[in-house]
Design a protein around this motif. Structure first.
Motif, PDB file in Angstrom:
ATOM      1  N   ARG A 260      34.342  51.827  -9.248  1.00  0.00           N
ATOM      2  CA  ARG A 260      35.628  51.129  -9.084  1.00  0.00           C
ATOM      3  C   ARG A 260      36.583  51.479 -10.219  1.00  0.00           C
ATOM      4  O   ARG A 260      37.776  51.699  -9.995  1.00  0.00           O
ATOM      5  CB  ARG A 260      35.408  49.615  -9.012  1.00  0.00           C
ATOM      6  CG  ARG A 260      34.749  49.154  -7.725  1.00  0.00           C
ATOM      7  CD  ARG A 260      34.854  47.644  -7.556  1.00  0.00           C
ATOM      8  NE  ARG A 260      34.037  46.921  -8.510  1.00  0.00           N
ATOM      9  CZ  ARG A 260      32.831  46.425  -8.250  1.00  0.00           C
ATOM     10  NH1 ARG A 260      32.280  46.606  -7.058  1.00  0.00           N
ATOM     11  NH2 ARG A 260      32.161  45.751  -9.160  1.00  0.00           N
TER      12      ARG A 260
ATOM     13  N   VAL B 271      25.798  51.797  -2.494  1.00  0.00           N
ATOM     14  CA  VAL B 271      25.296  51.933  -3.861  1.00  0.00           C
ATOM     15  C   VAL B 271      24.619  50.638  -4.246  1.00  0.00           C
ATOM     16  O   VAL B 271      25.209  49.557  -4.129  1.00  0.00           O
ATOM     17  CB  VAL B 271      26.444  52.256  -4.837  1.00  0.00           C
ATOM     18  CG1 VAL B 271      25.953  52.307  -6.264  1.00  0.00           C
ATOM     19  CG2 VAL B 271      27.088  53.588  -4.446  1.00  0.00           C
TER      20      VAL B 271
ATOM     21  N   GLU C 284      26.603  50.687 -11.146  1.00  0.00           N
ATOM     22  CA  GLU C 284      27.118  51.885 -10.487  1.00  0.00           C
ATOM     23  C   GLU C 284      28.406  51.583  -9.739  1.00  0.00           C
ATOM     24  O   GLU C 284      29.363  52.359  -9.795  1.00  0.00           O
ATOM     25  CB  GLU C 284      26.074  52.444  -9.512  1.00  0.00           C
ATOM     26  CG  GLU C 284      24.814  52.973 -10.176  1.00  0.00           C
ATOM     27  CD  GLU C 284      23.817  53.438  -9.131  1.00  0.00           C
ATOM     28  OE1 GLU C 284      24.039  54.511  -8.550  1.00  0.00           O
ATOM     29  OE2 GLU C 284      22.808  52.739  -8.904  1.00  0.00           O
ATOM     30  N   ARG C 285      28.420  50.467  -9.027  1.00  0.00           N
ATOM     31  CA  ARG C 285      29.637  50.091  -8.297  1.00  0.00           C
ATOM     32  C   ARG C 285      30.792  49.846  -9.252  1.00  0.00           C
ATOM     33  O   ARG C 285      31.934  50.241  -8.984  1.00  0.00           O
ATOM     34  CB  ARG C 285      29.378  48.836  -7.449  1.00  0.00           C
ATOM     35  CG  ARG C 285      28.502  49.096  -6.233  1.00  0.00           C
ATOM     36  CD  ARG C 285      28.536  47.907  -5.294  1.00  0.00           C
ATOM     37  NE  ARG C 285      27.808  46.775  -5.850  1.00  0.00           N
ATOM     38  CZ  ARG C 285      26.533  46.496  -5.588  1.00  0.00           C
ATOM     39  NH1 ARG C 285      25.852  47.276  -4.780  1.00  0.00           N
ATOM     40  NH2 ARG C 285      25.941  45.451  -6.117  1.00  0.00           N
ATOM     41  N   SER C 286      30.509  49.200 -10.381  1.00  0.00           N
ATOM     42  CA  SER C 286      31.552  48.925 -11.372  1.00  0.00           C
ATOM     43  C   SER C 286      32.149  50.218 -11.913  1.00  0.00           C
ATOM     44  O   SER C 286      33.373  50.344 -12.048  1.00  0.00           O
ATOM     45  CB  SER C 286      30.961  48.088 -12.519  1.00  0.00           C
ATOM     46  OG  SER C 286      31.901  47.939 -13.567  1.00  0.00           O
TER      47      SER C 286
ATOM     48  N   ALA D 280      33.863  42.101  -3.820  1.00  0.00           N
ATOM     49  CA  ALA D 280      33.934  43.250  -2.924  1.00  0.00           C
ATOM     50  C   ALA D 280      33.691  42.825  -1.474  1.00  0.00           C
ATOM     51  O   ALA D 280      34.357  43.316  -0.555  1.00  0.00           O
ATOM     52  CB  ALA D 280      32.922  44.315  -3.347  1.00  0.00           C
TER      53      ALA D 280
ATOM     54  N   PRO E 212      30.939  53.221  -0.655  1.00  0.00           N
ATOM     55  CA  PRO E 212      30.361  52.731  -1.917  1.00  0.00           C
ATOM     56  C   PRO E 212      31.294  51.862  -2.742  1.00  0.00           C
ATOM     57  O   PRO E 212      30.829  51.096  -3.584  1.00  0.00           O
ATOM     58  CB  PRO E 212      30.012  54.032  -2.665  1.00  0.00           C
ATOM     59  CG  PRO E 212      30.864  55.077  -2.040  1.00  0.00           C
ATOM     60  CD  PRO E 212      31.050  54.678  -0.616  1.00  0.00           C
ATOM     61  N   LEU E 213      32.605  51.940  -2.537  1.00  0.00           N
ATOM     62  CA  LEU E 213      33.529  51.148  -3.341  1.00  0.00           C
ATOM     63  C   LEU E 213      33.486  49.665  -2.981  1.00  0.00           C
ATOM     64  O   LEU E 213      33.596  48.802  -3.851  1.00  0.00           O
ATOM     65  CB  LEU E 213      34.955  51.680  -3.185  1.00  0.00           C
ATOM     66  CG  LEU E 213      35.201  53.074  -3.772  1.00  0.00           C
ATOM     67  CD1 LEU E 213      36.564  53.601  -3.352  1.00  0.00           C
ATOM     68  CD2 LEU E 213      35.068  53.062  -5.290  1.00  0.00           C
TER      69      LEU E 213
ATOM     70  N   SER F  45      27.729  48.305   0.566  1.00  0.00           N
ATOM     71  CA  SER F  45      26.455  48.157  -0.139  1.00  0.00           C
ATOM     72  C   SER F  45      25.667  49.455  -0.182  1.00  0.00           C
ATOM     73  O   SER F  45      24.451  49.444  -0.342  1.00  0.00           O
ATOM     74  CB  SER F  45      25.628  47.053   0.533  1.00  0.00           C
ATOM     75  OG  SER F  45      25.464  47.336   1.912  1.00  0.00           O
TER      76      SER F  45
ATOM     77  N   TYR G 229      30.414  42.149  -7.056  1.00  0.00           N
ATOM     78  CA  TYR G 229      29.938  42.442  -5.705  1.00  0.00           C
ATOM     79  C   TYR G 229      30.425  41.396  -4.706  1.00  0.00           C
ATOM     80  O   TYR G 229      30.820  41.725  -3.583  1.00  0.00           O
ATOM     81  CB  TYR G 229      28.410  42.517  -5.688  1.00  0.00           C
ATOM     82  CG  TYR G 229      27.858  42.850  -4.326  1.00  0.00           C
ATOM     83  CD1 TYR G 229      28.095  44.094  -3.741  1.00  0.00           C
ATOM     84  CD2 TYR G 229      27.106  41.915  -3.606  1.00  0.00           C
ATOM     85  CE1 TYR G 229      27.608  44.406  -2.482  1.00  0.00           C
ATOM     86  CE2 TYR G 229      26.613  42.212  -2.355  1.00  0.00           C
ATOM     87  CZ  TYR G 229      26.860  43.461  -1.795  1.00  0.00           C
ATOM     88  OH  TYR G 229      26.385  43.766  -0.554  1.00  0.00           O
TER      89      TYR G 229
ATOM     90  N   GLU H 176      24.948  47.085  -9.330  1.00  0.00           N
ATOM     91  CA  GLU H 176      26.310  46.655  -9.635  1.00  0.00           C
ATOM     92  C   GLU H 176      26.947  47.493 -10.742  1.00  0.00           C
ATOM     93  O   GLU H 176      28.166  47.717 -10.744  1.00  0.00           O
ATOM     94  CB  GLU H 176      26.323  45.173 -10.021  1.00  0.00           C
ATOM     95  CG  GLU H 176      27.700  44.609 -10.388  1.00  0.00           C
ATOM     96  CD  GLU H 176      28.744  44.784  -9.297  1.00  0.00           C
ATOM     97  OE1 GLU H 176      29.940  44.873  -9.644  1.00  0.00           O
ATOM     98  OE2 GLU H 176      28.377  44.843  -8.100  1.00  0.00           O
TER      99      GLU H 176
END
Length: 861
Positions: free
Chosen positions: A697, A687, A692-694, A633, A681-682, A685, A630, A690
């Motif tokens: 990506r 999403v 979910e973000r991973s 990001a 979301p990529l 913030s 994060y 972390e």
């Protein structure tokens, strides 16, 4: 990832091509295929290449650097650091290529000899070549259709130059299918193609990559240029060669039920009742959707591994082994060569599969979800052993193996906490860091082992229990599979279960990239890794970049970044992509795509040829590759800011008597696409978790162009009376209370119903039905299948929708109208009502953001 073989060392370490990173990491055709006229059919005087029929194995009829401290704002003096490696599959379709009566093939006159050397006459562009756009066919999308000659300008890293290659994307222009070995350059290994100069008297052809003159064993000897049109590779930019050389003695390709690639379900049995009920429904629908020839296996895992036996009629029977350690060879032999049947075709096992799913029971012990023992690693090991078991039929002395990649689909509801590859239940365990590091290595090794045996492992997770994504991601990535998170085991999970099994997956994939000597490959992003293949015994100077593809599927692509090695003198540069793989019919395919791009001195001409959406996706993939956490990001958001400023500085113009710069009008869409990326979301913030973000990506880095574009920038469609839809900019000005709006953001599709519309039961039901139909049509072939969420204006879930729209309500009216012309159709009362419906928050609009960067907002298109 990989470095190009034989490439000379670069004095600048930043220029080294692809770094070895794990793979943490569809577009419309602009190629117009002319219609074939009856009088243009090939002359019988020349032998036609054999076209492959379905019986031969091809379907016909295809549809038309991590930083230890937060970095300062980056200065774009060198390209973004290289890194990891994406891809796709389609049926090949033999199609004739048309020519107009006045067209001429790229050939040259018979050779003239001077001082013993061969002189090739400058080729005259054929009518076919000029019908090709300056770049794209559907499976190869360049960020620009022209190449700048000047190295300094061409290599400005903030904009960059690159190409998206989808090796197996369906294409309406072909491919031409040829059942013979290709002609390849003896010097560099490139394939003959429509741009090759041909000496029709001798049949010699000149390589467009290295300019070497090669023989064709007399095959290209012809009395006229017209005769050469019968060779598909000399008339089409995209051809598929079916290899006829039999490299495997006693091997016969077969596609019957005994050898079709199996699908093994590995199912978490530690589920509570609500989750289990959803899962059972999805599993029942899954087996009903499978072709009758598909072989299936069913394995359950908890503290033990249960392997279901299909030899029992109308009863759910399983053999059970402990899950605390990897199974021994003796244990596995007992399974594989015992009396049980663990893989069975659907036509013989559908009923028993339904019985097995109905027999599943919820978890009974009073243990929290995250603390339940799950031996996921052991279960996958057993599944791999079953797939590699007695699937080799030695009858009649013929070895028959499964076509394409086999699949293991893991249905997980929690983390791997027991047995090999596991971590302790609690993060507070004193040995957790070491156990986690060991588990990561073990999972990656297991995934690589699966890949070596042509097995793809997909991990579909669902429920509310954290599955510890970083531990499961290496298993999926290194096998060529995907990891997908779902809210529950319901509809979206069930659809993805079906689509995961239905993906046509070739095996033994290899991508070769060859470019003119003026061009350097600096980075490749996608699902693959560098392949160190020595071709010097065959080709003297093969400096192609070779990539071993982890899977061969339609749903993926490779993003390739390119640079000028020096100032370019020639009028054209050439690119050739060769994809070699075995398809699901066990036919060996070599797909060859050759593209020629013109070079220009004019920056304006170059910018006019830039494809904003393709450029945005390539930039996004390069950026996301560095966003491993994060905090990374957040740093990458600053990178996006600096990128936009640098493009305006290098390619734009300064406003007179001002410090502001105008963004180049030729690429006015690009900043808005990057603004969506920055706040979406990529990188943003939106999403919350972390994990979910991973997952997002990872999906993005391997995704097709179409899905990548939608994940970068959402598509907004407003419902109109009569069931039609109007496409609008993805601004919050679309939130008009008397309308319904569909927002497609790749992995999520949102349906928003305005409060005024929702109050009218009849109209809202009709609009909702139309929106749902549209959402399903838009995502019919997408993998992973997105969530489709519907909600009303003012509801708590509506925040998912609002957060993805650019807050343009803060802009002055003249700017709103310029960027959102639909506002002009509203009455004064409607506009007043719309303005009063917005709640103030601090997010900047696009215009506010770009002005902070000292850049004038580009004029809307």
């Amino acid at each position: 990832m990989a470095t190009p073989p034989q490439a000379s060392p670069s004095p600048n370490p930043d220029k080294s091509p692809i770094t070895a990173a794990p793979t943490i990491s569809p577009g419309t055709s602009r190629f117009i295929s002319p219609n074939l006229q009856p009088d243009q059919i090939a002359s019988p005087s020349i032998k036609n290449p054999i076209m492959l029929s379905p019986e031969n194995g091809v379907k016909t009829g295809s549809p038309i650097p991590h930083l230890s401290t937060p970095p300062g704002p980056p200065v774009f003096t060198s390209p973004v650091r290289p890194a990891a490696v994406p891809f796709r599959t389609s049926p090949a379709t033999p199609q004739p290529v048309a020519f107009s009566s006045g067209s001429s093939l790229p050939t040259s006159s018979p050779p003239h000899f001077s001082n013993g050397s061969v002189e090739l006459q400058q080729q005259v562009p054929s009518a076919l070549e000029e019908s090709l756009p300056a770049g794209d066919i559907p499976c190869v999308l360049f960020s620009a259709h022209k190449v700048l000659k000047h190295k300094k300008l061409a290599n400005v890293p903030s904009l960059g130059f690159g190409v998206l290659v989808s090796p197996e994307r369906e294409t309406s222009i072909g491919p031409q299918v040829i059942q013979r070995d290709p002609h390849r350059c003896h010097n560099c290994g490139a394939y003959s193609n429509l741009y090759s100069n041909i000496l029709i008297g001798s049949g010699q052809w000149q390589c467009v990559i290295c300019r070497n003159l090669n023989g064709s064993e007399g095959e290209y000897v012809a009395s006229s240029k017209e005769e050469l049109r019968n060779f598909p590779e000399l008339s089409s930019p995209l051809v598929d060669f079916i290899q006829t050389g039999n490299k495997r003695p006693s091997y016969v390709p077969v596609t019957d039920s005994r050898t079709s690639a199996p699908v093994v379900l590995v199912i978490d049995e530690c589920l509570d009742e609500p989750h289990l009920q959803h899962l059972q429904s999805s599993l029942h629908a899954f087996v009903d959707s499978l072709p009758l020839t598909t072989r299936i296996g069913i394995i359950l895992y908890g503290r033990t591994v249960s392997v279901y036996d299909f030899s029992e009629d109308s009863i759910a029977s399983a053999d059970v082994i402990p899950g605390g350690t990897s199974p021994t060879q003796e244990t596995l032999k007992g399974f594989i060569y015992g009396t049980g049947i663990y893989l069975s075709p659907m036509h013989a096992s559908k009923e028993i599969a339904h019985v097995i799913f109905s027999s599943l029971r919820p978890y009974k012990l009073n243990v929290p979800e995250a603390s339940r023992d799950r031996c996921l690693g052991t279960a996958v090991e057993v599944a791999m052993a079953i797939i590699q078991g007695p699937s080799v039929d030695m009858s009649r002395g013929v070895v028959k193996r499964p076509g394409g990649n086999s699949r293991i689909i893991v249905c997980a509801g929690g983390p791997n906490t027991y047995g090999p590859g596991s971590v302790p239940h609690s993060y507070t365990h004193p040995n957790y860091p070491h156990r986690e590091k060991t588990a990561l290595k073990w999972m990656e090794h297991l995934g690589r082992e699966a890949h070596q045996h042509n097995i793809v492992v997909d991990v579909l997770c669902a429920g509310t229990c954290p599955v510890r994504v970083p531990l499961l991601q290496p298993l999926a990535n290194s096998s060529g599979g995907v990891l997908v998170l779902h809210d529950d085991f319901g509809e979206a999970f069930g659809v993805n279960l079906q689509r995961a099994s239905a993906r046509a997956a070739g095996s033994h994939g290899l991508l070769e990239i060859r470019c003119s000597d003026d061009i350097l490959v600096t980075q490749v992003v996608g699902p693959g890794e560098g392949a160190h293949i020595d071709t010097h015994e065959t080709f003297k100077n093969d400096i192609s970049l070779c990539i071993q593809m982890l899977s061969v599927e339609e749903t993926q692509c490779f993003s390739i970044s390119l640079e000028n090695k020096h100032d370019i003198k020639s009028d054209y540069v050439f690119f050739q992509f060769a994809i070699q793989y075995s398809n699901v019919y066990q036919a060996d395919i070599a797909r060859v795509i050759t593209i020629r791009l013109p070079t220009v001195d004019s920056v304006s001409a170059y910018l006019q040829s830039v494809q904003d959406e393709v450029a945005a996706v390539i930039i996004a993939k390069r950026t996301l590759l560095r966003a491993k956490s994060y905090s990374d990001a957040i740093d990458m958001q600053t990178t996006i800011d600096e990128r936009v400023k640098d493009i305006a500085l290098k390619f734009g113009s300064q406003v007179p008597k001002s410090k502001l710069y105008r963004f180049p009008k030729e690429i006015s869409l690009l900043p808005e696409l990057l603004f969506h990326l920055r706040r979406g979301p990529l990188l943003g913030s939106i999403v919350g978790h972390e994990d979910e973000r991973s997952v997002l990506r990872n999906l993005f880095l391997n995704a097709s162009f179409d899905l990548s574009l939608r994940m970068t920038a959402p598509r907004c469609l407003m419902h109109r009376e009569g069931g039609t839809f109007e496409e609008l900019p993805a601004y919050d000005l679309a939130m008009q209370s008397d309308t319904a709006v569909v927002l497609d953001h790749g992995t999520d599709v949102f349906i928003w119903l305005g409060a005024e519309l929702a109050a009218d039961e009849g109209r809202s039901a009709s609009a909702l039905a139309a929106c749902r139909t549209l959402a399903e049509e838009l995502t019919e072939l997408r993998f992973p299948a997105p969530r489709i969420l519907a909600f009303k204006e003012g509801s708590s879930q509506a925040r998912y929708f609002v957060s993805r729209l650019i807050p343009a309500h803060k802009d002055p009216p003249y700017e709103q109208e310029a960027r959102f012309p639909q506002l002009r159709t509203l009455t004064t009362e409607q506009r007043t009502k719309l303005k009063s419906s917005f709640i103030h928050f601090d997010d900047p609009s696009f215009c506010e953001w770009i002005r902070v960067l000292k850049v004038v907002p580009p004029e809307p298109i």
